[in-house]
Design an enzyme around this catalytic site. Structure first.
Site, PDB file in Angstrom:
ATOM      1  N   CYS A 162      -1.510  -7.659  12.549  1.00 53.16           N
ATOM      2  CA  CYS A 162      -1.894  -8.746  13.107  1.00 53.16           C
ATOM      3  C   CYS A 162      -3.624  -8.500  13.254  1.00 53.16           C
ATOM      4  O   CYS A 162      -3.785  -7.389  13.153  1.00 53.16           O
ATOM      5  CB  CYS A 162      -1.329  -8.810  14.517  1.00 53.16           C
ATOM      6  SG  CYS A 162       0.568  -8.958  14.622  1.00 53.16           S
ATOM      7  N   ASN A 210      -2.344  -6.209  18.474  1.00 51.34           N
ATOM      8  CA  ASN A 210      -2.197  -5.711  17.162  1.00 51.34           C
ATOM      9  C   ASN A 210      -1.494  -4.122  17.274  1.00 51.34           C
ATOM     10  O   ASN A 210      -1.989  -3.612  17.887  1.00 51.34           O
ATOM     11  CB  ASN A 210      -3.295  -5.833  16.769  1.00 51.34           C
ATOM     12  CG  ASN A 210      -3.418  -5.079  14.985  1.00 51.34           C
ATOM     13  OD1 ASN A 210      -4.530  -4.631  14.642  1.00 51.34           O
ATOM     14  ND2 ASN A 210      -2.210  -5.049  14.557  1.00 51.34           N
ATOM     15  N   GLY A 211      -0.324  -4.012  16.625  1.00 51.93           N
ATOM     16  CA  GLY A 211       0.173  -2.657  16.598  1.00 51.93           C
ATOM     17  C   GLY A 211       1.689  -2.677  16.805  1.00 51.93           C
ATOM     18  O   GLY A 211       2.493  -3.927  16.769  1.00 51.93           O
ATOM     19  N   TYR A 271      -5.552  -0.612   1.897  1.00 48.43           N
ATOM     20  CA  TYR A 271      -5.328  -1.950   1.704  1.00 48.43           C
ATOM     21  C   TYR A 271      -5.577  -3.048   2.614  1.00 48.43           C
ATOM     22  O   TYR A 271      -5.981  -4.124   2.377  1.00 48.43           O
ATOM     23  CB  TYR A 271      -3.830  -2.055   1.611  1.00 48.43           C
ATOM     24  CG  TYR A 271      -3.205  -3.266   1.229  1.00 48.43           C
ATOM     25  CD1 TYR A 271      -3.206  -3.987   0.144  1.00 48.43           C
ATOM     26  CD2 TYR A 271      -2.612  -3.914   2.546  1.00 48.43           C
ATOM     27  CE1 TYR A 271      -2.708  -5.229   0.059  1.00 48.43           C
ATOM     28  CE2 TYR A 271      -2.092  -5.063   2.437  1.00 48.43           C
ATOM     29  CZ  TYR A 271      -2.056  -5.877   1.033  1.00 48.43           C
ATOM     30  OH  TYR A 271      -1.326  -7.111   0.741  1.00 48.43           O
TER      31      TYR A 271
HETATM   32  P1  AMP Z   1       5.601  -3.276  -4.329  1.00 48.02           P
HETATM   33  O1  AMP Z   1       5.953  -4.214  -5.360  1.00 48.02           O
HETATM   34  O2  AMP Z   1       6.523  -3.314  -3.000  1.00 48.02           O
HETATM   35  O3  AMP Z   1       5.163  -2.000  -4.758  1.00 48.02           O
HETATM   36  O4  AMP Z   1       4.107  -3.786  -3.837  1.00 48.02           O
HETATM   37  C1  AMP Z   1       3.015  -3.064  -4.226  1.00 48.02           C
HETATM   38  C2  AMP Z   1       1.644  -4.067  -3.754  1.00 48.02           C
HETATM   39  O5  AMP Z   1       1.594  -4.582  -2.608  1.00 48.02           O
HETATM   40  C3  AMP Z   1       0.463  -3.480  -4.014  1.00 48.02           C
HETATM   41  O6  AMP Z   1      -0.171  -4.052  -5.251  1.00 48.02           O
HETATM   42  C4  AMP Z   1      -0.428  -3.536  -2.810  1.00 48.02           C
HETATM   43  O7  AMP Z   1      -1.705  -4.193  -2.988  1.00 48.02           O
HETATM   44  C5  AMP Z   1       0.444  -4.665  -1.916  1.00 48.02           C
HETATM   45  N1  AMP Z   1       0.832  -3.999  -0.507  1.00 48.02           N
HETATM   46  C6  AMP Z   1       0.565  -2.639  -0.191  1.00 48.02           C
HETATM   47  N2  AMP Z   1       1.085  -2.423   1.027  1.00 48.02           N
HETATM   48  C7  AMP Z   1       1.247  -3.744   1.691  1.00 48.02           C
HETATM   49  C8  AMP Z   1       1.719  -4.302   2.720  1.00 48.02           C
HETATM   50  N3  AMP Z   1       2.065  -3.641   3.875  1.00 48.02           N
HETATM   51  N4  AMP Z   1       2.169  -5.552   2.828  1.00 48.02           N
HETATM   52  C9  AMP Z   1       1.916  -6.320   1.718  1.00 48.02           C
HETATM   53  N5  AMP Z   1       1.400  -5.906   0.411  1.00 48.02           N
HETATM   54  C10 AMP Z   1       1.171  -4.684   0.435  1.00 48.02           C
END
Ligand code: AMP
Length: 466
Positions: free
Chosen positions: A9, A109-110, A249
């Site tokens: 958030c 947020n948290g 990220y």
């Molecule tokens: P996955 O298909 O689950 O391995 O998704 C990895 C991708 O999701 C990477 O390209 C990241 O940029 C992105 N990502 C990493 N952490 C998050 C997160 N918490 N929420 C959404 N996307 C994420």
């Protein structure tokens, strides 16, 4: 908790400015990347609280008419993607409630780690909850804390809760900002010509021309009112545990948080990655958008030219905001496309920030293969994610994290590439030196600074939700 990746958030607040709600709207706009599910603003002109919240994006929810109905010189706002509690309007924040002394609004947020236990205790004592948010626990603790002025009640409530929180409270007279003792989530303080602003990231200050003063310190509670700012440190000091994933990220690259500019850290991750996993190749290709800064760092260090071999359609929501697995997969396909001319017959190094389940990178690599790459080398600017987060980043269960049960070699084969290199934990730490001990690395190490909630309790909480 749910089995989806979900965003965290963003929070933003203004005190002492005649355009408080408008500025909060702009602040939330800049923080939209932190949550796209719902947004809300609560304002005050000194006599009452005015609230508007809806499901959707900030730009869809607020217009001139709505903002006109949010008068006053103070306001707080929230953008949300649920990390605890389901996806409903009743869980949208800020949360407004009345207690014996008047109204108060809260934006969080948290993620609290003892919310369910506290909730059960409160319910036994007769409390009735309106939402499934862990944040509502704070509201009840606040109302129970008696006697005391607002800041004393806030502090009494905070002493009961555990986990991660950056919080804003607003009543008719003051804005209170608080950050948990470990400082898991960011919170920054700024100044306008008239008044103060507090928010998740400094990119929100840039948009409204606010001057960054400092970060709200871990364990600090700030009271902002007509007399100025007062700071309280009600908790014993502990070594901070800032969320490293904000750098990898979440946070926007143009923000300054946790003592660093996010872009520079991210670029450095790429430099470090090139040192750890060098490769002979013709082009470096970033996975948009989160892979960009690390790809630039990798390219600088390795001397391999950067090419925009993958293009993102910016009008598609982030894949993970889609609640259903089927739609999520579809989302990946419509979001990214490759530029054949930049890839065909080349040895490519593809940079991404993280691998979670492995589905995204697998699909992306299929696309790169189909574009005629001669060799594909994947470089990930974070270590393998092996453990779930309990501090505000909603992760899939441990079982769904591909690196929790597969070796790097197995993942390489799964995504069908010539080589795969993850940044090492030591390398990651080097990029935030000399403050490397002040970060939480639990998603890579399983070493939790605050004990996670028991699995069963968590599951019950979620089942109530669906
Ligand atoms: P996955 O298909 O689950 O391995 O998704 C990895 C991708 O999701 C990477 O390209 C990241 O940029 C992105 N990502 C990493 N952490 C998050 C997160 N918490 N929420 C959404 N996307 C994420």
């Amino acid at each position: 908790m749910g089995t989806f990746w979900k965003e965290e958030c963003g929070i933003f607040g203004v005190f002492g400015h005649p355009e408080a709600a408008n500025l909060t709207y702009l602040g939330l706009y800049a923080l939209q990347h932190r949550g796209q599910e719902s947004a809300g603003i609560v304002s005050s002109e000194g006599r009452g609280l005015y609230a508007h919240k809806e499901m959707g994006l900030v730009s869809e929810i607020f217009d001139k008419e709505v903002l006109k109905r949010l008068p006053g010189r103070s306001a707080i706002g929230h953008v949300r993607y649920s990390t605890a509690g389901g996806s409903h309007l009743k869980n949208a924040q800020p949360f407004v409630f009345d207690y014996s002394k008047g109204g108060i609004a809260i934006a969080h947020n948290g993620n609290l780690t003892n919310a369910q236990t506290l909730r059960e205790e409160l319910e036994r004592e007769g409390a009735i909850f309106q939402s499934t948010m862990d944040t509502e626990v704070i509201v009840h603790l606040f109302a129970h804390a008696y006697p005391g002025n607002t800041v004393e009640r806030v502090i009494a409530a905070l002493k009961e809760i555990k986990g991660a929180y950056s919080l804003l409270f607003l009543n008719e007279k003051e804005l209170i900002a608080a950050r948990d003792p470990y400082g898991f989530r960011p919170l920054v303080l700024g100044k306008l010509k008239k008044g103060y602003v507090v928010g998740s990231e400094t990119c929100a200050f840039d948009l409204i021309g606010a001057e960054f003063i400092r970060e709200v310190e871990p364990g600090e509670v700030l009271r902002i009112n007509e007399d100025g700012i007062q700071s309280f440190h009600p908790f014993p000091r502990v070594e901070p545990k800032f969320c490293i994933f904000e750098f990898i990220y979440f946070a926007r690259p143009d923000s300054y948080i946790f003592g660093h500019n996010v872009y520079q850290v991210r670029k450095q991750l790429g430099v470090q990655l090139a040192k750890e996993h060098p490769v002979e190749a013709d082009v470096v290709i970033p996975t948009p958008d989160s892979g960009f800064p690390a790809a630039i760092g990798f390219s600088h260090r390795s001397g391999i030219p950067l090419e925009l071999g993958i293009i993102r359609n910016h009008y598609v929501g982030r894949t993970f905001i889609e609640p259903k697995e089927s739609i999520r997969h579809f989302g990946v396909k419509i979001k990214l496309n490759s530029v054949r001319e930049a890839i065909k017959d080349k040895r490519v190094v593809v940079l991404d920030d993280s691998i979670v389940r492995g589905t995204t990178v697998r699909k992306n690599m299929r696309m790169i293969r189909n574009s005629g790459a001669k060799e594909i080398h994947v470089r990930i600017s974070s270590p393998p994610i092996t453990s779930s987060c309990f501090y505000g980043i909603d992760t899939p269960t441990k079982e769904e994290l591909i690196a929790s049960s597969h070796s790097v070699e197995e993942i390489r084969r799964f995504i069908r590439v010539h080589s795969l290199g993850y940044l090492s934990l030591e390398g990651l730490k080097r990029c935030v030196a000399p403050r490397q001990e002040q970060f939480c690395y639990a998603c890579f190490t399983g070493q939790y600074p605050v004990s996670p909630p028991q699995e069963k309790v968590q599951l019950d909480f979620f089942i109530k939700e669906v």
